[in-house]
Every structure is written in structure tokens, then in C-alpha cells.
Design a protein around this motif. Structure first.
Motif, PDB file in Angstrom:
ATOM      1  N   VAL A 121       0.844  -1.193   0.000  1.00 31.37           N
ATOM      2  CA  VAL A 121       0.000   0.000   0.000  1.00 31.37           C
ATOM      3  C   VAL A 121       0.880   1.243   0.000  1.00 31.37           C
ATOM      4  N   ASP A 122       0.551   2.195  -0.856  1.00 29.31           N
ATOM      5  CA  ASP A 122       1.258   3.470  -0.949  1.00 29.31           C
ATOM      6  C   ASP A 122       0.269   4.604  -0.721  1.00 29.31           C
ATOM      7  N   ILE A 123       0.791   5.774  -0.321  1.00 28.58           N
ATOM      8  CA  ILE A 123      -0.036   6.946  -0.085  1.00 28.58           C
ATOM      9  C   ILE A 123       0.530   8.118  -0.868  1.00 28.58           C
ATOM     10  N   GLY A 124      -0.367   9.006  -1.344  1.00 32.58           N
ATOM     11  CA  GLY A 124       0.065  10.177  -2.090  1.00 32.58           C
ATOM     12  C   GLY A 124      -0.968  11.279  -2.009  1.00 32.58           C
ATOM     13  N   ILE A 125      -0.574  12.473  -2.455  1.00 33.00           N
ATOM     14  CA  ILE A 125      -1.448  13.654  -2.445  1.00 33.00           C
ATOM     15  C   ILE A 125      -1.413  14.287  -3.822  1.00 33.00           C
ATOM     16  N   ALA A 126      -2.521  14.908  -4.243  1.00 32.86           N
ATOM     17  CA  ALA A 126      -2.554  15.470  -5.598  1.00 32.86           C
ATOM     18  C   ALA A 126      -3.631  16.527  -5.744  1.00 32.86           C
ATOM     19  N   ASP A 127      -3.392  17.421  -6.677  1.00 32.02           N
ATOM     20  CA  ASP A 127      -4.409  18.327  -7.203  1.00 32.02           C
ATOM     21  C   ASP A 127      -5.301  17.523  -8.135  1.00 32.02           C
ATOM     22  N   GLY A 128      -6.591  17.575  -7.947  1.00 36.87           N
ATOM     23  CA  GLY A 128      -7.497  16.860  -8.830  1.00 36.87           C
ATOM     24  C   GLY A 128      -8.156  15.682  -8.152  1.00 36.87           C
ATOM     25  N   THR A 129      -8.710  14.804  -8.956  1.00 43.26           N
ATOM     26  CA  THR A 129      -9.594  13.781  -8.424  1.00 43.26           C
ATOM     27  C   THR A 129      -8.900  12.525  -7.943  1.00 43.26           C
ATOM     28  N   GLU A 130      -7.640  12.298  -8.328  1.00 37.18           N
ATOM     29  CA  GLU A 130      -6.952  11.065  -7.943  1.00 37.18           C
ATOM     30  C   GLU A 130      -5.449  11.231  -8.113  1.00 37.18           C
ATOM     31  N   VAL A 131      -4.687  10.686  -7.192  1.00 35.47           N
ATOM     32  CA  VAL A 131      -3.227  10.746  -7.291  1.00 35.47           C
ATOM     33  C   VAL A 131      -2.758   9.797  -8.383  1.00 35.47           C
ATOM     34  N   SER A 132      -1.787  10.235  -9.188  1.00 35.42           N
ATOM     35  CA  SER A 132      -1.231   9.377 -10.238  1.00 35.42           C
ATOM     36  C   SER A 132       0.254   9.135 -10.078  1.00 35.42           C
ATOM     37  N   SER A 133       0.934   9.935  -9.232  1.00 38.64           N
ATOM     38  CA  SER A 133       2.373   9.775  -9.055  1.00 38.64           C
ATOM     39  C   SER A 133       2.781  10.348  -7.701  1.00 38.64           C
ATOM     40  N   GLY A 134       4.032  10.068  -7.312  1.00 34.48           N
ATOM     41  CA  GLY A 134       4.552  10.613  -6.065  1.00 34.48           C
ATOM     42  C   GLY A 134       4.194   9.802  -4.839  1.00 34.48           C
ATOM     43  N   PHE A 135       3.820   8.541  -5.019  1.00 35.22           N
ATOM     44  CA  PHE A 135       3.405   7.710  -3.898  1.00 35.22           C
ATOM     45  C   PHE A 135       4.585   7.325  -3.003  1.00 35.22           C
ATOM     46  N   THR A 136       4.269   7.095  -1.717  1.00 37.17           N
ATOM     47  CA  THR A 136       5.225   6.613  -0.727  1.00 37.17           C
ATOM     48  C   THR A 136       4.635   5.390  -0.042  1.00 37.17           C
ATOM     49  N   GLN A 137       5.414   4.318   0.084  1.00 39.70           N
ATOM     50  CA  GLN A 137       4.900   3.109   0.722  1.00 39.70           C
ATOM     51  C   GLN A 137       4.576   3.370   2.185  1.00 39.70           C
ATOM     52  N   ILE A 138       3.475   2.758   2.631  1.00 36.92           N
ATOM     53  CA  ILE A 138       3.041   2.901   4.018  1.00 36.92           C
ATOM     54  C   ILE A 138       2.815   1.508   4.587  1.00 36.92           C
ATOM     55  N   SER A 139       3.329   1.261   5.765  1.00 40.86           N
ATOM     56  CA  SER A 139       3.268  -0.077   6.341  1.00 40.86           C
ATOM     57  C   SER A 139       1.889  -0.386   6.904  1.00 40.86           C
ATOM     58  N   LYS A 140       1.568  -1.664   6.921  1.00 38.26           N
ATOM     59  CA  LYS A 140       0.317  -2.145   7.490  1.00 38.26           C
ATOM     60  C   LYS A 140       0.520  -2.522   8.950  1.00 38.26           C
ATOM     61  N   GLY A 141      -0.602  -2.665   9.656  1.00 35.83           N
ATOM     62  CA  GLY A 141      -0.572  -3.205  11.005  1.00 35.83           C
ATOM     63  C   GLY A 141      -0.112  -2.263  12.083  1.00 35.83           C
ATOM     64  N   VAL A 142       0.078  -0.981  11.757  1.00 38.50           N
ATOM     65  CA  VAL A 142       0.469   0.022  12.756  1.00 38.50           C
ATOM     66  C   VAL A 142      -0.291   1.311  12.472  1.00 38.50           C
ATOM     67  N   TRP A 143      -0.468   2.114  13.508  1.00 42.24           N
ATOM     68  CA  TRP A 143      -1.081   3.426  13.305  1.00 42.24           C
ATOM     69  C   TRP A 143      -0.069   4.395  12.698  1.00 42.24           C
ATOM     70  N   HIS A 144      -0.543   5.214  11.764  1.00 42.56           N
ATOM     71  CA  HIS A 144       0.260   6.286  11.181  1.00 42.56           C
ATOM     72  C   HIS A 144      -0.443   7.624  11.400  1.00 42.56           C
ATOM     73  N   GLN A 145       0.338   8.667  11.655  1.00 42.66           N
ATOM     74  CA  GLN A 145      -0.187  10.020  11.693  1.00 42.66           C
ATOM     75  C   GLN A 145      -0.070  10.616  10.293  1.00 42.66           C
ATOM     76  N   ILE A 146      -1.210  10.902   9.681  1.00 39.91           N
ATOM     77  CA  ILE A 146      -1.246  11.503   8.350  1.00 39.91           C
ATOM     78  C   ILE A 146      -1.563  12.987   8.511  1.00 39.91           C
ATOM     79  N   GLU A 147      -0.693  13.831   7.984  1.00 41.69           N
ATOM     80  CA  GLU A 147      -0.908  15.277   8.054  1.00 41.69           C
ATOM     81  C   GLU A 147      -0.781  15.862   6.661  1.00 41.69           C
TER      82      GLU A 147
END
Length: 203
Positions: A121-147
Motif C-alpha cells: 500500500v502506498d499513499i500520495g497527495i494530488a491536485d485533482g480527483t486522484e493521485v497518479s504519481s509521487g506515492f510513498t509506501q506505508i506499512s500495514k498493522g500500525v497506526w500512522h499520523q497523516i498530516e
């Protein structure tokens, strides 16, 4: 804070509205989660919001107090937990947060990407309706602070800014775009998922 919610009422009453066609969104207590092997307890308080994917419907809560006026900047923060068994049978990109203007129109978003072959699983941010690039992998099974930081620019100056932070580290910065209108709502949940993203859950 302009707006804060812990879901400790055990429902969506701290938010303006909920969309959950298919009934895949709920607000379990720590007692419910404690009975599930490998599940997290709520990040804060006794309850949290849980989404179990499996269809293409939106499963979200919406709040108008998360609005952003033209030329203004606002910060957003939420905790995210992705279960270890979160999986898909086809590659999928879907939004977990949207900044919306009147319409509603999606002006910017935070998306998750899941790769079917690996279930990474990766996470990303974008202008528009959906991210298409710039993703960063995010680990499962732990809480993450998303800001996230969002500077709204409705004029023609291309001064819009988005920044994404995971656990206090900036992982993405997007600059130089315009919003069609000022932000009127913040929408948290899952939007635009494929029905093939259908194993596990996220909190």
C-alpha cells in the motif's frame, strides 16, 4: 482547532453527514476491535471509524468546518491504520480524503494505491480527483499520523500548494496549481474503490 472528532460518540454525530451505500462503514469500540486477532485499538479514545472495502460506493463522513477560503492555508491531521490482511485482486488507486468545493467538485485529494501482486500500500497527495504519481509506501498493522497542508488558490496565479506528511516526515509537496473554487467540505473515508479491493479493513 477548527474541527476535531474522536468518534467517541460511537457514531457519525460529530460530522455533518455520512455516505455509506452498502453499509461498509461503522464506528467500533475498543471492545469490538480487541476481539479481532491483530486488530488495533483506537488511536485516541474508545471508538474509531472503520471501513471494510468491497464495492465501488463511497463510504465517507463529510464536514463543512474543514472549509478553506481563497488564499488561505489549513492543516489536516488524522490517524490511519491499515490491517495486515488488506488486499486486492487488481491494482487500485482510491481516495481516503478529498478537499471539495461546491458541486461537489474534488479540488485535491489524498489517495491510497494497492498493488495486487504484492498487496503493498502506498499513499500520495494530488491536485485533482486522484493521485497518479509521487506515492510513498506505508506499512500495514500500525497506526500512522497523516498530516496535510493545503493552500487554496482560486485566482489565476497558480499558487496552490499541497504537502503530505507521514509520521511527521514530509513525503510529498505539490505546487503551482489553481482551485476552481474555495474549499467548502472535507470528506474522509474511501471513494472510488474497485470491488476487487475486498480484503481487510482500515481505521
Amino acid at each position: 482547532y477548527i474541527f476535531s472528532a474522536s468518534f467517541d460518540s460511537g457514531d457519525n454525530s460529530q460530522w455533518d453527514s455520512e455516505q455509506d451505500t452498502g453499509t461498509l462503514l461503522d464506528f467500533p469500540s475498543w471492545r469490538t476491535l480487541a476481539a479481532i486477532p491483530g486488530a488495533a485499538t483506537p488511536y485516541r479514545g474508545g471508538y474509531c471509524m472503520r471501513i471494510t472495502p468491497g464495492d465501488t460506493n463511497a463510504h465517507t463522513v463529510t464536514e463543512a468546518d474543514l472549509n478553506i477560503a481563497d488564499t488561505a492555508t489549513a492543516w489536516l491531521r488524522f490517524a490511519l491504520f491499515i490491517s495486515n490482511n488488506f488486499a486486492a485482486t487488481a491494482d487500485d488507486i482510491f481516495n481516503i480524503y478529498e478537499w471539495q468545493s461546491t458541486g461537489p467538485v474534488v479540488e485535491a485529494c489524498i489517495s491510497l494505491q494497492i498493488t495486487a501482486a504484492t498487496d503493498i500500500v502506498d499513499i500520495g497527495i494530488a491536485d485533482g480527483t486522484e493521485v497518479s504519481s509521487g506515492f510513498t509506501q506505508i506499512s500495514k498493522g500500525v497506526w500512522h499520523q497523516i498530516e496535510a497542508l493545503c493552500t487554496c488558490d482560486v485566482a489565476a496565479g497558480s499558487d496552490g500548494i499541497l504537502e503530505l506528511y507521514v509520521d511527521g516526515i514530509q513525503v510529498q509537496r505539490v505546487t503551482g496549481f489553481n482551485f476552481a473554487a474555495a474549499i467548502t467540505d472535507g470528506v474522509l473515508g474511501t471513494l472510488n474503490t474497485l470491488s476487487t479491493t475486498n480484503a481487510g479493513y482500515h481505521l
